[in-house]
Motif scaffolding. Structure first.
Motif, PDB file in Angstrom:
ATOM      1  N   CYS A 160      -1.040   9.371 -19.577  1.00 12.25           N
ATOM      2  CA  CYS A 160      -2.297   8.709 -19.940  1.00 12.25           C
ATOM      3  C   CYS A 160      -3.464   9.578 -19.483  1.00 12.25           C
ATOM      4  O   CYS A 160      -3.525   9.988 -18.327  1.00 12.25           O
ATOM      5  CB  CYS A 160      -2.379   7.329 -19.289  1.00 12.25           C
ATOM      6  N   CYS A 161      -4.396   9.840 -20.387  1.00 12.36           N
ATOM      7  CA  CYS A 161      -5.440  10.830 -20.133  1.00 12.36           C
ATOM      8  C   CYS A 161      -6.499  10.368 -19.134  1.00 12.36           C
ATOM      9  O   CYS A 161      -7.227  11.192 -18.591  1.00 12.36           O
ATOM     10  CB  CYS A 161      -6.096  11.240 -21.452  1.00 12.36           C
ATOM     11  N   TYR A 162      -6.621   9.073 -18.924  1.00 16.38           N
ATOM     12  CA  TYR A 162      -7.541   8.588 -17.897  1.00 16.38           C
ATOM     13  C   TYR A 162      -6.939   7.367 -17.221  1.00 16.38           C
ATOM     14  O   TYR A 162      -5.948   6.799 -17.697  1.00 16.38           O
ATOM     15  CB  TYR A 162      -8.921   8.265 -18.472  1.00 16.38           C
ATOM     16  N   GLY A 163      -7.544   6.958 -16.105  1.00 20.31           N
ATOM     17  CA  GLY A 163      -7.066   5.772 -15.397  1.00 20.31           C
ATOM     18  C   GLY A 163      -6.060   6.100 -14.309  1.00 20.31           C
ATOM     19  O   GLY A 163      -5.833   7.262 -13.963  1.00 20.31           O
ATOM     20  N   ARG A 164      -5.443   5.051 -13.782  1.00 19.45           N
ATOM     21  CA  ARG A 164      -4.471   5.188 -12.705  1.00 19.45           C
ATOM     22  C   ARG A 164      -3.253   4.316 -12.988  1.00 19.45           C
ATOM     23  O   ARG A 164      -3.362   3.309 -13.672  1.00 19.45           O
ATOM     24  CB  ARG A 164      -5.070   4.757 -11.361  1.00 19.45           C
ATOM     25  N   SER A 165      -2.129   4.702 -12.418  1.00 15.30           N
ATOM     26  CA  SER A 165      -0.912   3.893 -12.508  1.00 15.30           C
ATOM     27  C   SER A 165      -0.463   3.558 -11.095  1.00 15.30           C
ATOM     28  O   SER A 165      -0.227   4.462 -10.276  1.00 15.30           O
ATOM     29  CB  SER A 165       0.203   4.665 -13.239  1.00 15.30           C
ATOM     30  N   VAL A 166      -0.383   2.279 -10.789  1.00 20.38           N
ATOM     31  CA  VAL A 166       0.019   1.849  -9.445  1.00 20.38           C
ATOM     32  C   VAL A 166       1.455   2.258  -9.160  1.00 20.38           C
ATOM     33  O   VAL A 166       1.784   2.741  -8.077  1.00 20.38           O
ATOM     34  CB  VAL A 166      -0.147   0.314  -9.298  1.00 20.38           C
ATOM     35  N   LYS A 167       2.310   2.107 -10.164  1.00 19.26           N
ATOM     36  CA  LYS A 167       3.726   2.441 -10.017  1.00 19.26           C
ATOM     37  C   LYS A 167       4.082   3.499 -11.057  1.00 19.26           C
ATOM     38  O   LYS A 167       4.024   3.245 -12.258  1.00 19.26           O
ATOM     39  CB  LYS A 167       4.586   1.192 -10.213  1.00 19.26           C
ATOM     40  N   GLN A 168       4.452   4.691 -10.588  1.00 18.69           N
ATOM     41  CA  GLN A 168       4.746   5.783 -11.521  1.00 18.69           C
ATOM     42  C   GLN A 168       6.141   5.678 -12.130  1.00 18.69           C
ATOM     43  O   GLN A 168       6.317   5.931 -13.316  1.00 18.69           O
ATOM     44  CB  GLN A 168       4.590   7.131 -10.821  1.00 18.69           C
ATOM     45  N   HIS A 169       7.117   5.314 -11.334  1.00 17.91           N
ATOM     46  CA  HIS A 169       8.504   5.271 -11.817  1.00 17.91           C
ATOM     47  C   HIS A 169       8.791   3.905 -12.457  1.00 17.91           C
ATOM     48  O   HIS A 169       8.768   2.875 -11.796  1.00 17.91           O
ATOM     49  CB  HIS A 169       9.473   5.555 -10.676  1.00 17.91           C
ATOM     50  N   LYS A 170       9.042   3.932 -13.766  1.00 16.93           N
ATOM     51  CA  LYS A 170       9.231   2.707 -14.538  1.00 16.93           C
ATOM     52  C   LYS A 170      10.692   2.479 -14.941  1.00 16.93           C
ATOM     53  O   LYS A 170      10.975   1.637 -15.780  1.00 16.93           O
ATOM     54  CB  LYS A 170       8.372   2.768 -15.805  1.00 16.93           C
ATOM     55  N   GLY A 171      11.593   3.248 -14.379  1.00 12.87           N
ATOM     56  CA  GLY A 171      13.010   3.092 -14.726  1.00 12.87           C
ATOM     57  C   GLY A 171      13.411   4.051 -15.828  1.00 12.87           C
ATOM     58  O   GLY A 171      14.064   5.068 -15.589  1.00 12.87           O
ATOM     59  N   ASP A 172      13.006   3.743 -17.066  1.00  9.05           N
ATOM     60  CA  ASP A 172      13.364   4.587 -18.206  1.00  9.05           C
ATOM     61  C   ASP A 172      12.431   5.783 -18.372  1.00  9.05           C
ATOM     62  O   ASP A 172      12.716   6.697 -19.132  1.00  9.05           O
ATOM     63  CB  ASP A 172      13.340   3.764 -19.502  1.00  9.05           C
ATOM     64  N   TYR A 173      11.317   5.751 -17.685  1.00  9.61           N
ATOM     65  CA  TYR A 173      10.336   6.830 -17.818  1.00  9.61           C
ATOM     66  C   TYR A 173       9.396   6.853 -16.615  1.00  9.61           C
ATOM     67  O   TYR A 173       9.381   5.931 -15.808  1.00  9.61           O
ATOM     68  CB  TYR A 173       9.522   6.663 -19.101  1.00  9.61           C
ATOM     69  N   ILE A 174       8.630   7.928 -16.518  1.00 13.03           N
ATOM     70  CA  ILE A 174       7.604   8.062 -15.487  1.00 13.03           C
ATOM     71  C   ILE A 174       6.246   7.903 -16.155  1.00 13.03           C
ATOM     72  O   ILE A 174       6.009   8.440 -17.236  1.00 13.03           O
ATOM     73  CB  ILE A 174       7.691   9.440 -14.797  1.00 13.03           C
ATOM     74  N   LYS A 175       5.341   7.171 -15.509  1.00  9.88           N
ATOM     75  CA  LYS A 175       3.996   6.992 -16.041  1.00  9.88           C
ATOM     76  C   LYS A 175       2.999   7.740 -15.158  1.00  9.88           C
ATOM     77  O   LYS A 175       2.863   7.444 -13.973  1.00  9.88           O
ATOM     78  CB  LYS A 175       3.636   5.508 -16.104  1.00  9.88           C
ATOM     79  N   LEU A 176       2.332   8.716 -15.748  1.00 12.05           N
ATOM     80  CA  LEU A 176       1.345   9.513 -15.034  1.00 12.05           C
ATOM     81  C   LEU A 176      -0.013   9.340 -15.697  1.00 12.05           C
ATOM     82  O   LEU A 176      -0.145   9.530 -16.909  1.00 12.05           O
ATOM     83  CB  LEU A 176       1.739  10.999 -15.049  1.00 12.05           C
ATOM     84  N   CYS A 177      -1.026   8.998 -14.917  1.00 11.25           N
ATOM     85  CA  CYS A 177      -2.344   8.715 -15.478  1.00 11.25           C
ATOM     86  C   CYS A 177      -3.425   9.557 -14.814  1.00 11.25           C
ATOM     87  O   CYS A 177      -3.342   9.886 -13.635  1.00 11.25           O
ATOM     88  CB  CYS A 177      -2.698   7.233 -15.309  1.00 11.25           C
ATOM     89  N   GLY A 178      -4.465   9.861 -15.593  1.00 10.12           N
ATOM     90  CA  GLY A 178      -5.636  10.532 -15.066  1.00 10.12           C
ATOM     91  C   GLY A 178      -5.313  11.859 -14.409  1.00 10.12           C
ATOM     92  O   GLY A 178      -4.629  12.715 -14.979  1.00 10.12           O
ATOM     93  N   GLN A 179      -5.778  12.037 -13.185  1.00 13.12           N
ATOM     94  CA  GLN A 179      -5.582  13.296 -12.468  1.00 13.12           C
ATOM     95  C   GLN A 179      -4.103  13.673 -12.394  1.00 13.12           C
ATOM     96  O   GLN A 179      -3.747  14.849 -12.566  1.00 13.12           O
ATOM     97  CB  GLN A 179      -6.156  13.188 -11.044  1.00 13.12           C
ATOM     98  N   ALA A 180      -3.241  12.704 -12.147  1.00 16.97           N
ATOM     99  CA  ALA A 180      -1.805  12.980 -12.012  1.00 16.97           C
ATOM    100  C   ALA A 180      -1.235  13.583 -13.299  1.00 16.97           C
ATOM    101  O   ALA A 180      -0.412  14.505 -13.253  1.00 16.97           O
ATOM    102  CB  ALA A 180      -1.061  11.699 -11.655  1.00 16.97           C
ATOM    103  N   PHE A 181      -1.664  13.070 -14.457  1.00 12.53           N
ATOM    104  CA  PHE A 181      -1.159  13.587 -15.736  1.00 12.53           C
ATOM    105  C   PHE A 181      -1.662  15.000 -16.007  1.00 12.53           C
ATOM    106  O   PHE A 181      -0.885  15.898 -16.346  1.00 12.53           O
ATOM    107  CB  PHE A 181      -1.564  12.660 -16.880  1.00 12.53           C
ATOM    108  N   TRP A 182      -2.988  15.219 -15.848  1.00 20.12           N
ATOM    109  CA  TRP A 182      -3.540  16.551 -16.135  1.00 20.12           C
ATOM    110  C   TRP A 182      -2.985  17.599 -15.179  1.00 20.12           C
ATOM    111  O   TRP A 182      -2.731  18.745 -15.576  1.00 20.12           O
ATOM    112  CB  TRP A 182      -5.069  16.508 -16.083  1.00 20.12           C
ATOM    113  N   GLU A 183      -2.770  17.217 -13.916  1.00 24.11           N
ATOM    114  CA  GLU A 183      -2.171  18.157 -12.963  1.00 24.11           C
ATOM    115  C   GLU A 183      -0.722  18.462 -13.327  1.00 24.11           C
ATOM    116  O   GLU A 183      -0.266  19.606 -13.214  1.00 24.11           O
ATOM    117  CB  GLU A 183      -2.242  17.578 -11.545  1.00 24.11           C
TER     118      GLU A 183
END
Length: 248
Positions: A160-183
């Protein structure tokens, strides 16, 4: 074999890409306004909502439905730009590429893993059915990729290009938002900030043109609404508006 080569994206390359490609976003906004008609947005928006908000003038109604329409449309247009930017960034650093798999936007190798990425603008992008569809796309893409003997491990990521994700590990996938995704796709902690300045460069003139078109459209649509959907005493004819929007 997954690539472990780490390259660096220069600020100049980043700025050049943004400045060259943001032009399409501004052109699309301008073209959308030039083609927009009152009937188009009057049929797409919820008249019950605007009645409940006690809107009483033609101009106020036009601005409300026009702003709601443009906000939704611009979000979609800009989402396409951000997806392209993310793919470009990853291509420069990790050799990332646009995926041919259904529902997958980006593929690349990093630190011995093969990543498949579904790119969204922000973290709150979908309902449970849309998320289930994304997970299904991830599973199907993994099955196909794992038939390749050179790919030993596939990781699915919702970026996700902006925002934050409280929980990154979703079981079937990882969710990375904002700074975490671009990095994640660039190896640069500050990339999410580096994007901002080039976006504003040269933005004044195209936004001025869009604002001029917007003002003209408000005047034009207000006059049309007064003529077609107002009573002789000047009141909005909500029954007529509703019939146009929802009648058989």
């Amino acid at each position: 074999m997954a690539s472990t080569t780490k390259k660096k994206l220069t600020k100049k390359k980043l700025a050049d890409y943004i400045e060259q490609n943001i032009v399409s976003f501004h052109q699309a906004r301008k073209q959308s306004l030039e083609q927009l008609k009152l009937e188009d947005i009057l049929r797409r928006k919820n008249p019950y909502l605007y009645r409940a908000k006690d809107i009483q003038t033609a101009e106020a109604l036009v601005r409300s439905i026009l702003d709601a329409h443009l906000s939704s449309q611009e979000e979609s247009m800009f989402g396409g730009f951000l997806e392209g930017l993310a793919i470009f960034v990853c291509s420069q650093v990790h050799g990332g590429r646009k995926s041919s798999a259904t529902g997958i936007d980006l593929e690349f190798e990093k630190n011995g893993k093969h990543y498949i990425v579904s790119i969204k603008s922000g973290p709150n992008w979908g309902n449970s059915q849309q998320i289930a569809r994304m997970i299904s796309n991830f599973k199907n893409a993994k099955k196909i990729l794992q038939q390749n003997s050179q790919i030993t491990y596939v990781e699915a990521v919702n970026g996700c290009c902006y925002g934050r994700s409280v929980k990154q590990h979703k079981g079937d996938y990882i969710k990375l938002c904002g700074q975490a995704f671009w990095e994640f796709i660039s190896n640069e902690k500050t990339l999410y900030i580096d994007i901002i300045e080039p976006l504003g460069k040269g933005a004044y003139q195209p936004n001025l043109q869009v604002q001029k078109l917007y003002n003209q459209l408000v005047n034009k649509m207000t006059a049309e609404l007064l003529q077609k959907f107002c009573k002789s005493n000047g009141q909005l004819n909500w029954e007529k508006i509703l019939a146009y929007n929802s009648g058989k």
